[in-house]
Design an enzyme around this catalytic site. Sequence first.
Site, PDB file in Angstrom:
ATOM      1  N   TRP A   1       0.578  -1.293   0.128  1.00 55.82           N
ATOM      2  CA  TRP A   1      -0.137   0.562  -0.418  1.00 55.82           C
ATOM      3  C   TRP A   1       1.103   1.023   0.174  1.00 55.82           C
ATOM      4  O   TRP A   1       0.498   2.403  -0.855  1.00 55.82           O
ATOM      5  CB  TRP A   1      -0.986  -0.100   1.191  1.00 55.82           C
ATOM      6  CG  TRP A   1      -0.106  -0.321   2.410  1.00 55.82           C
ATOM      7  CD1 TRP A   1      -0.273  -1.303   3.466  1.00 55.82           C
ATOM      8  CD2 TRP A   1       0.096   0.924   3.213  1.00 55.82           C
ATOM      9  NE1 TRP A   1       0.550  -1.509   4.720  1.00 55.82           N
ATOM     10  CE2 TRP A   1       0.660   0.350   4.816  1.00 55.82           C
ATOM     11  CE3 TRP A   1       0.284   2.088   3.475  1.00 55.82           C
ATOM     12  CZ2 TRP A   1       1.338   0.824   5.353  1.00 55.82           C
ATOM     13  CZ3 TRP A   1       1.827   3.035   4.234  1.00 55.82           C
ATOM     14  CH2 TRP A   1       1.564   2.401   5.226  1.00 55.82           C
ATOM     15  N   CYS A   2       2.452   0.822   0.327  1.00 57.69           N
ATOM     16  CA  CYS A   2       2.999   2.420   0.238  1.00 57.69           C
ATOM     17  C   CYS A   2       4.055   2.633  -1.174  1.00 57.69           C
ATOM     18  O   CYS A   2       4.875   1.672  -1.117  1.00 57.69           O
ATOM     19  CB  CYS A   2       3.955   1.446   1.786  1.00 57.69           C
ATOM     20  SG  CYS A   2       5.383   3.039   1.657  1.00 57.69           S
ATOM     21  N   PRO A   3       3.614   3.672  -1.508  1.00 54.57           N
ATOM     22  CA  PRO A   3       4.106   3.898  -2.225  1.00 54.57           C
ATOM     23  C   PRO A   3       5.894   3.809  -2.727  1.00 54.57           C
ATOM     24  O   PRO A   3       6.479   2.983  -3.632  1.00 54.57           O
ATOM     25  CB  PRO A   3       4.065   5.289  -3.682  1.00 54.57           C
ATOM     26  CG  PRO A   3       3.116   5.690  -2.664  1.00 54.57           C
ATOM     27  CD  PRO A   3       2.579   4.690  -1.603  1.00 54.57           C
TER      28      PRO A   3
END
Length: 128
Positions: free
Chosen positions: A37-39
């Site tokens: 979910w974290c780029p």
Amino acid sequence: MPIITDFKLPSSADTLDISVFFISFHASPDPNTRKPWCPDVAAALPYLQEAFSAPNAPQVAFVDVGQRDEWREPFNVYRTKWNVSNLPTLVRYEQVDGKTTEVGRLVEGEILDKVRLQKFVSSRPAQI
């Protein structure tokens, strides 16, 4: 391949029984996209996989810290017991005077610097 994806994180670094070991803390995969979910984690994963897939690379454990809501909790175990406040975070542990000790870490964009990452991963154990 020295990448461990099913590592059972102990209660603290003190219980790691290793000479040199790395833990890479990541955002968990989103259930819908199956990507972190974290780029920043998504960007760093190819660099980490390349660095730890090289011949003679040390072992690394990839540890997922949960979904965004879990990660944001100020008292989650990764923040309190492992001192992780940024994702991704790559931590190097070594045995120093018979005790497992954190000897360095790279966070977020530092992992994207291939030269810095390679030096961090391949350097000799600290002589402390």
